[in-house]
Every structure is written in C-alpha cells, then in structure tokens.
Scaffold this motif. Structure first.
Motif, PDB file in Angstrom:
ATOM      1  N   SER A   1      -5.103  10.605  -4.823  1.00  0.00           N
ATOM      2  CA  SER A   1      -5.303   9.433  -3.962  1.00  0.00           C
ATOM      3  C   SER A   1      -6.496   8.605  -4.438  1.00  0.00           C
ATOM      4  CB  SER A   1      -5.509   9.878  -2.515  1.00  0.00           C
ATOM      5  OG  SER A   1      -6.607  10.769  -2.415  1.00  0.00           O
TER       6      SER A   1
ATOM      7  N   GLY B   1       0.808  -1.208   0.000  1.00  0.00           N
ATOM      8  CA  GLY B   1       0.000   0.000   0.000  1.00  0.00           C
ATOM      9  C   GLY B   1       0.841   1.258   0.000  1.00  0.00           C
TER      10      GLY B   1
ATOM     11  N   HIS C   1       1.023   4.404  -2.764  1.00  0.00           N
ATOM     12  CA  HIS C   1       0.105   5.410  -2.231  1.00  0.00           C
ATOM     13  C   HIS C   1       0.039   6.666  -3.110  1.00  0.00           C
ATOM     14  CE1 HIS C   1       3.708   7.471  -0.747  1.00  0.00           C
ATOM     15  NE2 HIS C   1       2.949   8.517  -0.458  1.00  0.00           N
TER      16      HIS C   1
ATOM     17  N   GLU D   1      -3.309  -0.775   9.039  1.00  0.00           N
ATOM     18  CA  GLU D   1      -2.220  -0.548   8.086  1.00  0.00           C
ATOM     19  C   GLU D   1      -2.436   0.730   7.278  1.00  0.00           C
ATOM     20  OE1 GLU D   1      -2.125  -4.883   9.057  1.00  0.00           O
ATOM     21  OE2 GLU D   1      -3.684  -3.426   8.573  1.00  0.00           O
ATOM     22  N   ALA D   2      -3.698   1.060   6.978  1.00  0.00           N
ATOM     23  CA  ALA D   2      -3.972   2.293   6.233  1.00  0.00           C
ATOM     24  C   ALA D   2      -3.549   3.521   7.033  1.00  0.00           C
ATOM     25  CB  ALA D   2      -5.471   2.368   5.893  1.00  0.00           C
TER      26      ALA D   2
ATOM     27  N   TYR E   1      -6.860   6.475   1.540  1.00  0.00           N
ATOM     28  CA  TYR E   1      -6.997   7.065   2.861  1.00  0.00           C
ATOM     29  C   TYR E   1      -5.854   8.004   3.221  1.00  0.00           C
ATOM     30  CZ  TYR E   1      -6.942   7.491   7.946  1.00  0.00           C
ATOM     31  OH  TYR E   1      -6.885   7.987   9.215  1.00  0.00           O
ATOM     32  N   HIS E   2      -4.699   7.911   2.542  1.00  0.00           N
ATOM     33  CA  HIS E   2      -3.503   8.573   3.068  1.00  0.00           C
ATOM     34  C   HIS E   2      -3.619  10.095   3.127  1.00  0.00           C
ATOM     35  CE1 HIS E   2      -2.365   9.192  -1.193  1.00  0.00           C
ATOM     36  NE2 HIS E   2      -1.494  10.094  -0.747  1.00  0.00           N
TER      37      HIS E   2
ATOM     38  N   GLN F   1      -8.008  -3.830   0.676  1.00  0.00           N
ATOM     39  CA  GLN F   1      -7.259  -3.232   1.774  1.00  0.00           C
ATOM     40  C   GLN F   1      -6.137  -2.341   1.262  1.00  0.00           C
ATOM     41  OE1 GLN F   1      -6.061  -6.553   4.177  1.00  0.00           O
ATOM     42  NE2 GLN F   1      -8.077  -6.790   5.122  1.00  0.00           N
TER      43      GLN F   1
ATOM     44  N   GLY G   1      -6.208   4.851  -6.121  1.00  0.00           N
ATOM     45  CA  GLY G   1      -6.959   3.700  -5.635  1.00  0.00           C
ATOM     46  C   GLY G   1      -7.729   3.011  -6.744  1.00  0.00           C
TER      47      GLY G   1
ATOM     48  N   ASN H   1      -7.687   0.808  -0.090  1.00  0.00           N
ATOM     49  CA  ASN H   1      -8.067   1.700   1.007  1.00  0.00           C
ATOM     50  C   ASN H   1      -6.860   2.468   1.549  1.00  0.00           C
ATOM     51  OD1 ASN H   1      -8.550   1.678   4.364  1.00  0.00           O
ATOM     52  ND2 ASN H   1     -10.160   2.577   3.100  1.00  0.00           N
ATOM     53  N   MET H   2      -5.688   1.811   1.618  1.00  0.00           N
ATOM     54  CA  MET H   2      -4.468   2.505   2.065  1.00  0.00           C
ATOM     55  C   MET H   2      -4.139   3.673   1.143  1.00  0.00           C
ATOM     56  SD  MET H   2      -1.892  -0.588   3.050  1.00  0.00           S
ATOM     57  CE  MET H   2      -2.558  -2.141   3.602  1.00  0.00           C
TER      58      MET H   2
ATOM     59  N   ALA I   1     -10.547   4.778   7.016  1.00  0.00           N
ATOM     60  CA  ALA I   1      -9.607   3.657   7.087  1.00  0.00           C
ATOM     61  C   ALA I   1     -10.343   2.407   7.548  1.00  0.00           C
ATOM     62  CB  ALA I   1      -8.471   3.980   8.053  1.00  0.00           C
TER      63      ALA I   1
END
Length: 512
Positions: free
Chosen positions: A375, A356, A360, A408-409, A397-398, A390, A379, A393-394, A404
């Motif tokens: 972002s 992720g 990113h 991990e995200a 979400y950043h 997952q 994705g 989502n990372m 999240a």
C-alpha cells in the motif's frame, strides 16, 4: 580605196584617243561629283533625323517626368489625407480614454472615501465596545475569562442532566440510523455488482499433436528441456499422460510466457535451444502487449478515461498476480465498482473513488522488487506518476497504515474488505504457499554472483543460475550447500527442498 580605209582608221583612232583622254575623265568626274553630292545629302538627312529623334526623346522624357511628378503628388496627397484621418481617430480614442480615466479616478476617490468612513465607524464601534466592556468588568470586578467561566459553569450546572440525556438520545439515534444506512449502502452495492471468481492454479497444460513431440521437447540428452526450464523459470512435467505436457510455475506471469512459448514451439515443430530463445522473446513481447491491453480494458470497465501509461502497464501486470488465490486485477475492478456504488449512494465523488480503488493494489505489481508494504509502495508510485494526494491517500490508507484525509479513502478500504471477504474469493493457503516460494527465491538471490533463481516443482526445488565468469565449479558446489543451509535455518517447509546451482558459459563466434 586604201586611202579611204586608212583615213577611216585614223579617224577612229583619233576618236578613241579623244574619248579616252577628254570625254571619259569628264564622265568619271561628273559621276564622282554626283556621288559626293548624294553622300553629303544623305549625311545631312541622317543628322536631321537624329536631331529630330533626340528632340522627340527629350520631349517624351520631359512628359514622363511631369506625369510621374503629378502621380507622386497625387499619391502624397492621398497619403496625407489618410494620415490625417488616422490622427483624428487616434485623437478621439485618446480623448475617450482620458475621460474614462478621469471617471475611474473619481470613482476610486469616492470608494476610498467610503472605505475610510466605514473604517472610522468600525473603529468607533470597537472603541465604544471596549469602553462598555471595561465599565462592565469594572463594576463586576471580574475579567472577561472569569465572567465567561462563571456563565458556562452555571449553564452546565443547570442543564447538565438535560444535555446528557439529549446527547444520549442523539447518539443512540445516529448510531442506529448510521448502522442501518451503512448496511443498506453495502448490501445494495453488493447486489448491484456481483462478480464470479475462479481460483488460480499453478499449472497449465499444453496439448500435443502426438506423443512423438514429447521426445523432441526433451531433446538429445535433455538439452531442450533444460534450456526451456532455465530460460522461462518454469518446470515442464512430461509423464505418461497421452499428448499432454504440464507447465508448472507459481508465478502466473512466468507460467503464461512459458505456456505461450511451448505452444509456439509445438506449432512450429522446430525445437532446439536457439529456437526456444527466439520463441521465448516473441512470447514475452506478446505477453507484455497483453498486459498493456489488460490495463486499458480494466480502465474501460471501470469508466476511467485516462491515466499515465506506466500506471496502465502496472495495472495490467496485476492480471498475472494473485492474492490468496484471488486475481488482483479482477479484485481491483470489483473494488472500484463497489466503492463507486457506495459513493453514489452517499453523495461522494464517484470519479475520485474509482481512481483510488482501481489503483489501491498497484503496489503488488512491484512489491517483490521493492521493500515495504504494497500500500505504501503503491501510493509512492501513484504520486510519482502525477496522481493527486487524495488518490495517494486512498491507496495508502486501505490497510490502515496512514490516516484517512477524505471519506472516499474510507470507502475504498471498506470496498476492499467487502471484496476480499466474499465467500470463495480467497484461499489463505495459496497465498502462504506463494509467499513461501517467494521467500525461497529471495534467499537464493541474497547470495553473491547469482544471476537468477527459480522455485519449481511446487517449491520442492530451487534452481539457481550463477555468473560463470565469477563462480567456478568448486564455488558452485559450496554455494549450493550454503543456500541449502540458509533455507534450513530461515524457512519452514514440508519435505525436502533440492538446491540446483547451474553454471553455464556460452562462447559464440560467426564465420563469414
């Protein structure tokens, strides 16, 4: 004497006559009879031989037939014995399977009886429980909800102060420990991974073997330099600096292709528009190979074994992308290392975090081609090429644009903030400068019949290439004024921006 001679002659004549008419026919007849007898005997011998041969052949035929029948009978007996063995084995297997099926049926019956018995007992217990609850509520004249509310309210009244005090102690304790542990994880991760940054610039220099090469680069009436700048979208600065030419362009990818093209032209020595196009295409192919290698090298540094080839290419393009002066590919590698180190300290999934984190900012490779946040774009690209939800989502979400769904995200977002906030990592003015140049190009390409637009001279000039079939000279002049007017209305910029509209038509034919 004469008579004697005559008598002898008469005797010889009579002898010859007698031999011709009597003896010779008899001899011929005898020979003929002998030949007929021999022929008859030979015919009888041949018939006898043929008869014996037929008898012998018939005998051999009967013998072979008898032997064949015996062999066939023998084979048939062996086959029947083998079939008999197979039937016996099959019968034995059928008996075993039948016995096993009988055992399974018996076990199923036993299990079903046990399950039914357990179910009956459970129903009986539930019935007894319901009856007991009904009796209890009947005696207390309360429902189940009312009884529960009374118990909870009473407990809350009795232990309210103690619970509040304990909750405050736990909150203070966990806040302090959490803050201390989070600081320790981040500091330890930064200490374990430290990378140097060099701010990217917008110019590249090309060394020349002699100043005479500058004239060849410019060409007759400037045709070479015009062809070069139009094709590469960069600006060549040729001044009094000895044996040096400067390639200026805010887009690092274009600048790299232009520099490589000029290096090849200088090395080759033949500089004319057709050669410039040839070297430009060759340099562009080499740069795109370099992009692929850069993506693979980044995955190798981070320790990711495999990824979709298209994602690898997009990752390599980040080598020629900057954000606030920070190289995005190096930033992504650093974020992946920092996030992985923090994940290992916290006992989270390190491989998932690496994947992720390295992706990113993948949306920045195409954010100038697609509308939306990098972002969200990143994705969607990752999801299109098979990355799990997952990991998607990372990426999204950043910057806090989605919620999240995994710890991990949050780590990826934290690592991104740590990498971006390091002293000297970014320069805000450079990013604003690049955005201004991108806005300048976007304004120009927003008009009809525009083929390409390049912002050059550090944003002091915009060169617009139009479609010559659809725009004549008069429309080209009007288009230049319209673009300049729109720039005045929508952009804030220092100084003056020159708008150059280029209309060029080429006609090519071949003589053979």
């Amino acid at each position: 004497m004469i008579l004697v001679i005559v008598g002898i002659m008469v005797g010889l004549a009579a002898g010859f006559t007698l031999a011709y008419y009597i003896l010779i026919p008899r001899a011929v007849k005898k020979v003929k009879d002998d030949l007929q007898n021999q022929l008859k005997a030979a015919k009888q011998d041949s018939e006898s031989i043929l008869k014996r041969a037929n008898e012998e052949a018939e005998h051999l035929k009967k013998k072979a037939l008898i032997e064949g029948r015996e062999e066939l009978h023998k084979l048939r007996e062996e086959q029947e014995k083998e079939f008999k063995r197979d039937r016996e084995e099959l019968k034995q297997w059928e008996e075993r399977i039948s016995r096993r099926e009988d055992n399974i049926d018996k076990k199923e019956e036993t299990i079903e009886k046990a399950r039914q018995q357990v179910e009956n007992e459970r129903i009986a217990v539930e019935t007894m429980k319901e009856e007991a609850e009904k009796k209890l509520f009947h005696l207390s004249e309360l429902t189940m909800e009312e009884a529960r509310d009374i118990v909870l309210k009473r407990a809350e009244e009795i232990y309210e102060h103690d619970l509040a005090q304990k909750l405050k102690q736990l909150k203070d304790q966990y806040d302090e420990e959490g803050s201390r542990y989070a600081k320790w994880v981040i500091v330890n991760s930064i200490q374990r991974y430290a990378a140097d940054y060099t701010g990217d610039v917008t110019v590249s220099t090309v060394s020349l073997p002699s100043d005479e090469m500058k004239g060849r680069i410019i060409g007759r009436e400037g045709r070479n330099i015009r062809a070069f700048e139009k094709l590469t979208g960069s600006d060549l600065v040729i001044d009094d600096t000895p044996e040096v030419v400067v390639v200026s362009c805010f887009n690092p990818l274009r600048r790299a292709i232009a520099k490589m093209t000029l290096d090849k032209l200088v090395e080759d020595g033949r500089i004319h528009p057709a050669r410039i196009e040839e070297m430009y295409e060759k340099s562009k192919k080499e740069i795109y190979n370099e992009i692929k290698e850069a993506g693979q090298e980044a995955l190798m540094k981070v320790g990711i074994p495999s990824m979709h080839p298209e994602l690898v290419k997009l990752l390599g393009r980040l080598k020629f992308r900057t954000s606030y002066g920070q190289n995005v590919l190096q930033h992504s590698i650093e974020v992946a290392h920092l996030a992985a180190l923090m994940a290992s300290e916290l006992g989270l999934n390190v491989d998932k975090v690496k994947r992720g984190a390295i992706l990113h900012d993948i949306g920045k490779a195409v954010d100038h081609e697609i509308e939306g946040s990098h972002s969200i774009i990143g994705g969607e690209i990752a999801k299109r090429f098979g990355e799990k939800n997952q990991v998607v989502n990372m990426i999204q979400y950043h910057h806090g644009e989605t919620e999240a769904i995994t710890p991990e995200a949050v780590l990826v977002a934290a690592a991104d903030a740590v990498s971006a906030s390091r002293p000297g990592a970014r320069r805000e003015s450079l990013d604003m400068y690049i955005k201004r140049l991108e806005s300048l190009e976007n304004i120009a390409t927003g008009f009809k019949h525009i083929e390409k637009a390049y912002a050059i001279q550090a944003g002091r000039e915009i060169r617009v290439i139009v479609e010559p079939e659809k725009v004549d000279d008069i429309l080209a002049e009007k288009l230049a004024m319209d673009i300049a007017k729109k720039i005045e209305e929508e952009l804030e910029y220092p100084g003056v921006i020159k708008v150059t509209v280029i209309r060029e038509r080429r006609s090519v034919s071949y003589a053979s």
